[in-house]
Design a protein around this motif. Structure first.
Motif, mmCIF file in Angstrom:
data_model
loop_
_atom_site.group_PDB
_atom_site.id
_atom_site.type_symbol
_atom_site.label_atom_id
_atom_site.label_comp_id
_atom_site.label_asym_id
_atom_site.label_seq_id
_atom_site.Cartn_x
_atom_site.Cartn_y
_atom_site.Cartn_z
ATOM 1 N N ASP A 115 0.931 -1.115 -0.125
ATOM 2 C CA ASP A 115 -0.066 0.005 0.012
ATOM 3 C C ASP A 115 0.781 1.137 0.211
ATOM 4 O O ASP A 115 1.871 1.189 0.710
ATOM 5 N N LEU A 116 0.661 2.422 -0.542
ATOM 6 C CA LEU A 116 1.255 3.597 -0.656
ATOM 7 C C LEU A 116 1.633 4.233 0.464
ATOM 8 O O LEU A 116 2.498 4.752 0.738
ATOM 9 N N SER A 117 0.493 4.041 1.440
ATOM 10 C CA SER A 117 0.832 4.400 2.813
ATOM 11 C C SER A 117 2.009 3.918 3.638
ATOM 12 O O SER A 117 2.735 4.627 4.229
ATOM 13 N N ASN A 118 2.191 2.571 3.298
ATOM 14 C CA ASN A 118 3.329 1.858 3.959
ATOM 15 C C ASN A 118 4.470 2.246 3.256
ATOM 16 O O ASN A 118 5.559 2.527 3.973
ATOM 17 N N ILE A 119 4.649 2.446 2.253
ATOM 18 C CA ILE A 119 5.824 2.731 1.290
ATOM 19 C C ILE A 119 6.149 4.369 1.805
ATOM 20 O O ILE A 119 7.530 4.696 2.025
ATOM 21 N N ALA A 120 5.077 5.406 2.064
ATOM 22 C CA ALA A 120 5.490 6.453 2.340
ATOM 23 C C ALA A 120 5.665 6.678 3.930
ATOM 24 O O ALA A 120 6.794 7.364 4.123
ATOM 25 N N GLU A 121 5.274 5.772 4.655
ATOM 26 C CA GLU A 121 5.818 5.497 6.077
ATOM 27 C C GLU A 121 7.107 5.089 6.103
ATOM 28 O O GLU A 121 8.206 5.822 7.101
ATOM 29 N N TRP A 122 7.776 4.271 5.364
ATOM 30 C CA TRP A 122 9.052 3.903 5.337
ATOM 31 C C TRP A 122 9.948 4.932 4.975
ATOM 32 O O TRP A 122 10.896 5.125 5.303
ATOM 33 N N LEU A 123 9.562 5.633 3.821
ATOM 34 C CA LEU A 123 10.467 6.774 3.433
ATOM 35 C C LEU A 123 10.520 7.621 4.558
ATOM 36 O O LEU A 123 11.900 8.090 4.706
ATOM 37 N N ILE A 124 9.610 7.975 5.370
ATOM 38 C CA ILE A 124 9.690 9.001 6.313
ATOM 39 C C ILE A 124 10.415 8.685 7.596
ATOM 40 O O ILE A 124 11.674 9.323 7.860
ATOM 41 N N GLU A 125 10.338 7.217 7.830
ATOM 42 C CA GLU A 125 11.012 6.828 8.861
ATOM 43 C C GLU A 125 12.609 6.572 8.285
ATOM 44 O O GLU A 125 13.537 6.806 9.410
ATOM 45 N N ASP A 126 12.907 6.321 7.411
ATOM 46 C CA ASP A 126 14.148 6.093 6.858
ATOM 47 C C ASP A 126 14.673 7.563 6.708
ATOM 48 O O ASP A 126 16.125 7.448 7.194
ATOM 49 N N GLY A 127 14.172 8.547 6.247
ATOM 50 C CA GLY A 127 14.798 9.860 6.369
ATOM 51 C C GLY A 127 15.078 10.360 7.674
ATOM 52 O O GLY A 127 16.170 11.258 7.994
#
Length: 334
Positions: A115-127
Motif C-alpha cells: 500500500d502506498l501509505s506503507n511505502i510513504a511511512e518507510w520513506l519518512i522513517e528512513d529519512g
C-alpha cells in the motif's frame, strides 16, 4: 466556532530548551499545506533581554513554535532568521517535512504489492532514522492502492520521493511534529461554511491549466500505462510523466488513474486567500487540516457551489489589523 485568535511564539532548541520568547509580536503568519511543506513567519520587537536571546537563533538548530490562544498550532525548523537595523527580528521557518528535502534514502529498498501509505511511512522513517528532530507518523487510513516501488541508497531527495507518491493516490500533511498520511479520496467532515462565513466574499476558480483527459505514465524500463482518452465534452488533452520509481504496470496504471482524477474535469477551487473567514464560522482552527473536508454552500458568485470540499491549504495572519484566517478548497476526490 473559529473565534478570534491572539498569537504568541517562542524559539526552542532541538534539545527542548527555550532559546527565546517572542514577547512583542508585530506580525505572525502560519500555514498548513497538502502534499508539500508549509511555512511560517514572525516579526518580533525584542525588549529587555529578548534582543540578546533572539540574536542566538540559528538555522536548522532551533524550532519556531507558534501558539494561538495558548494552544500550539504550528512548529518547525527556523530556516531564515534576519536581524534588522531597527532592532526588529524576523524568523522564517518551514514545517517538519522540510527536513525530508534535506534527506536521502539511507538504504536501498524494493516494495512489491505494498500500500502506498506503507511505502510513504518507510520513506519518512528512513529519512529521519539517522537524526530525528522529533516526529511521529499517523496513517489516517490506507490508500488501498498497492504497487511496486524501488529506492536506491543516496539517490534522490526523500521529500521528492514522497511528492511522487502523492501524485499517485496518497495525501499527506504536517500538523506540528506529526505527519498524517491518508488516501487521496479521504474526506472526513470537520464543519460547514456558507456565504455568511465569507463576509468579504470569495473567489471560485476553474484551473484549466491543470485539465488533462489522458495521462501516460512511464515507469522503470519498459513499464508504460495510460488512463483516460478523448473526453466527450473537453476533447483530447494529453499529459506524459516519468516515474522511475514505479516498477510494474499495475502501479503505473494506478498512477495514471490518480493523475486523471485530479485533472478531469477541470479542477475547481474555492479560494478565500484574499478574504477572511468570519469568527462565527462553524469550524475549529484545530480541525482545519489539509486533507479533511468542509461542506460548502455558496451562491454569491455566478458559479454556485453546494458540496463537500477538501481543504488544500490554511493561512493565518495576525498583525496590527487583527487576525485573518483563509482557506483554499477543492472538490473532494479531486
Amino acid at each position: 466556532m473559529l473565534g478570534c485568535g491572539r498569537h504568541t511564539a517562542r524559539i526552542v532548541d532541538r534539545d527542548g530548551a527555550v532559546v527565546a520568547n517572542a514577547d512583542v509580536l508585530l506580525e505572525v503568519e502560519w500555514q498548513r499545506t497538502l502534499d508539500d511543506v508549509s511555512e511560517a513567519r514572525i516579526v518580533v520587537q525584542p525588549d529587555g533581554d529578548c534582543c540578546e536571546a533572539m540574536g542566538r537563533v540559528r538555522s536548522w538548530r532551533h524550532d519556531l513554535v507558534i501558539y494561538r490562544n495558548g494552544r500550539a498550532c504550528w512548529e518547525g525548523p527556523c530556516v531564515v532568521p534576519e536581524w534588522n537595523a531597527d532592532s526588529t527580528v524576523g524568523v522564517r521557518a518551514f514545517d517538519i517535512l522540510a527536513w525530508l528535502d534535506r534527506r536521502v534514502p539511507h538504504e536501498s529498498r524494493e516494495f512489491i504489492g505494498r500500500d502506498l501509505s506503507n511505502i510513504a511511512e518507510w520513506l519518512i522513517e528512513d529519512g529521519f532514522r539517522p537524526d530525528d528532530p522529533g516526529h511521529s507518523v499517523q496513517v489516517v487510513a490506507p490508500t488501498r492502492i498497492r504497487g511496486n516501488r524501488e529506492y536506491e541508497q543516496n539517490i534522490g531527495q526523500t521529500g521528492d520521493h514522497l511528492r511522487d507518491l502523492a501524485a499517485t493516490g496518497l495525501d499527506y500533511t504536517a500538523v506540528g511534529s506529526r505527519i498524517l498520511l491518508m488516501p487521496e479520496d479521504f474526506c472526513g467532515r470537520v464543519g460547514s461554511l456558507t456565504d455568511a462565513d465569507f463576509p468579504d466574499g470569495l473567489v471560485i476558480v476553474e484551473d484549466g491549466l491543470a485539465l488533462a483527459t489522458r495521462w501516460i505514465v512511464q515507469g522503470r524500463d519498459d513499464v508504460l500505462a495510460e488512463a483516460g482518452g478523448k473526453h466527450s465534452y473537453y476533447g483530447l488533452l494529453e499529459r506524459y510523466v516519468e516515474e522511475t520509481s514505479i516498477l510494474d504496470s499495475p502501479s503505473a496504471e494506478a498512477a495514471a488513474r490518480s493523475r486523471l482524477r485530479t485533472s478531469s474535469p477541470a479542477p475547481v477551487f474555492v479560494d478565500s486567500q484574499q478574504t477572511t473567514l468570519s469568527p462565527e464560522a462553524a469550524v475549529d482552527i484545530a480541525s482545519l487540516v489539509p486533507g479533511w473536508c468542509v461542506d460548502v454552500m455558496t451562491t454569491s458568485t455566478c458559479r454556485n457551489i453546494g458540496q463537500a470540499l477538501k481543504i488544500l491549504g490554511l493561512k493565518v495572519v495576525e498583525d496590527g489589523d487583527g487576525e485573518r484566517v483563509s482557506v483554499q478548497l477543492t472538490p473532494a476526490g479531486a
